[in-house]
Design a protein around this motif. Structure first.
Motif, mmCIF file in Angstrom:
data_model
loop_
_atom_site.group_PDB
_atom_site.id
_atom_site.type_symbol
_atom_site.label_atom_id
_atom_site.label_comp_id
_atom_site.label_asym_id
_atom_site.label_seq_id
_atom_site.Cartn_x
_atom_site.Cartn_y
_atom_site.Cartn_z
ATOM 1 N N UNK A 143 -42.945 -40.344 -4.537
ATOM 2 C CA UNK A 143 -42.994 -41.520 -5.486
ATOM 3 C C UNK A 143 -41.693 -42.481 -5.131
ATOM 4 N N UNK A 144 -41.677 -43.507 -4.530
ATOM 5 C CA UNK A 144 -40.623 -44.207 -3.816
ATOM 6 C C UNK A 144 -39.853 -44.598 -5.107
ATOM 7 N N UNK A 145 -40.113 -45.096 -6.084
ATOM 8 C CA UNK A 145 -39.014 -45.467 -7.072
ATOM 9 C C UNK A 145 -38.250 -44.441 -7.778
ATOM 10 N N UNK A 146 -38.912 -43.294 -7.999
ATOM 11 C CA UNK A 146 -38.266 -42.229 -8.661
ATOM 12 C C UNK A 146 -37.208 -41.641 -7.500
ATOM 13 N N UNK A 147 -37.845 -41.384 -6.457
ATOM 14 C CA UNK A 147 -37.049 -40.852 -5.253
ATOM 15 C C UNK A 147 -35.824 -41.753 -4.991
ATOM 16 N N UNK A 148 -35.995 -43.204 -4.956
ATOM 17 C CA UNK A 148 -34.903 -43.974 -4.636
ATOM 18 C C UNK A 148 -33.927 -43.750 -5.837
ATOM 19 N N UNK A 149 -34.296 -43.742 -7.117
ATOM 20 C CA UNK A 149 -33.298 -43.695 -8.040
ATOM 21 C C UNK A 149 -32.638 -42.154 -7.865
ATOM 22 N N UNK A 150 -33.153 -41.448 -7.509
ATOM 23 C CA UNK A 150 -32.758 -40.007 -7.294
ATOM 24 C C UNK A 150 -31.484 -40.043 -6.199
ATOM 25 N N UNK A 151 -31.810 -40.816 -5.247
ATOM 26 C CA UNK A 151 -31.006 -40.950 -3.988
ATOM 27 C C UNK A 151 -29.679 -41.628 -4.479
ATOM 28 N N UNK A 152 -29.838 -42.794 -5.058
ATOM 29 C CA UNK A 152 -28.725 -43.253 -5.715
ATOM 30 C C UNK A 152 -27.880 -42.491 -6.469
ATOM 31 N N UNK A 153 -28.448 -41.702 -7.285
ATOM 32 C CA UNK A 153 -27.749 -40.747 -8.314
ATOM 33 C C UNK A 153 -27.409 -39.796 -7.576
ATOM 34 N N UNK A 154 -27.652 -39.287 -6.317
ATOM 35 C CA UNK A 154 -27.038 -38.327 -5.667
ATOM 36 C C UNK A 154 -25.797 -38.832 -4.972
ATOM 37 N N UNK A 155 -25.734 -39.863 -4.384
ATOM 38 C CA UNK A 155 -24.446 -40.531 -3.915
ATOM 39 C C UNK A 155 -23.541 -40.710 -4.946
ATOM 40 N N UNK A 156 -23.741 -41.394 -6.193
ATOM 41 C CA UNK A 156 -22.749 -41.653 -7.189
ATOM 42 C C UNK A 156 -22.341 -40.236 -7.635
ATOM 43 N N UNK A 157 -23.280 -39.220 -7.908
ATOM 44 C CA UNK A 157 -22.696 -37.913 -8.486
ATOM 45 C C UNK A 157 -21.944 -37.131 -7.343
ATOM 46 N N UNK A 158 -22.197 -37.326 -5.920
ATOM 47 C CA UNK A 158 -21.460 -36.827 -4.994
ATOM 48 C C UNK A 158 -19.993 -37.062 -5.033
ATOM 49 N N UNK A 159 -19.903 -38.464 -5.423
ATOM 50 C CA UNK A 159 -18.583 -38.913 -5.578
ATOM 51 C C UNK A 159 -17.848 -38.094 -6.588
ATOM 52 N N UNK A 160 -18.448 -37.998 -7.764
ATOM 53 C CA UNK A 160 -17.873 -37.326 -8.913
ATOM 54 C C UNK A 160 -17.448 -35.725 -8.487
ATOM 55 N N UNK A 161 -18.531 -35.191 -8.150
ATOM 56 C CA UNK A 161 -18.220 -33.681 -7.467
ATOM 57 C C UNK A 161 -17.269 -33.672 -6.610
#
Length: 189
Positions: A143-161
């Motif tokens: 699913x392109x939309x949910x996968x794209x949202x997850x990828x952006x969340x991984x980047x931003x969450x990666x910064x936090x972690x």
């Protein structure tokens, strides 16, 4: 660099380091080497200057992403190039960090470029992933939309972690984990 540019650059740095409240006009003037008269000649006040700085940071973020997205290679290679590009993981995202600033997010004028940037990024990634699906590079179950949202969340969450752990390696692990999950959707020829 002219005075206006020094003011914007100083404001960008201070927003990233201290947030909106910690970014006083005096601190901006000291860092930029500009006087109060120069600051108010170019900008109506702190909110106007902050908006110019946020717009600049958001624009640069979009430009860097677009460079990776329009580069050569398959869709997965271009997404990987974006995710793996060099970043200061311990410093955090200059745009994403602003979402944690209550004063920025409470002001619709200041939060608008942040919202637009993340919407653009998510839509742009979704478009790339949809292209990969259409071209047969990615399987139809993605699913392109949910996968794209997850990828952006991984980047931003990666910064936090990474900041929490004090290690950029944690950020790299988040990126590689996301790419590993995405690789599960690559169609085999």
């Amino acid at each position: 660099m002219d005075t206006r540019e020094r003011l914007i650059q100083s404001t960008r740095e201070l927003l990233w380091e201290r947030g909106y409240v910690g970014m006083s006009p005096k601190a901006i003037q000291e860092r930029s080497g500009a006087g109060q008269g120069s600051m108010y000649h170019h900008f109506r006040g702190k909110p106007d200057l902050a908006l110019a700085a946020i717009d600049r940071s958001a624009g640069e973020m979009r430009d860097r992403a677009e460079t990776a997205f329009t580069g050569s290679g398959t869709v997965i290679e271009r997404v990987a190039a974006y995710l793996r590009r060099e970043r200061d993981a311990l410093k955090g995202c200059p745009v994403g960090r602003l979402t944690q600033d209550p004063d920025v997010m409470a002001d619709p004028g200041l939060s608008a470029p942040i919202e637009r940037t993340f919407a653009w990024l998510t839509d742009r990634l979704a478009g790339l992933l949809a292209q990969g699906r259409e071209d047969g590079e990615l399987d139809a179950s993605l699913d392109p939309a949910t996968t794209a949202t997850a990828l952006v969340a991984v980047l931003q969450g990666g910064y936090v972690l990474a900041r929490a752990a004090g290690s950029a390696e944690v950020y790299a692990q988040a990126v590689e984990g996301a790419l590993g999950l995405l690789a599960g959707h690559v169609r085999q020829p």
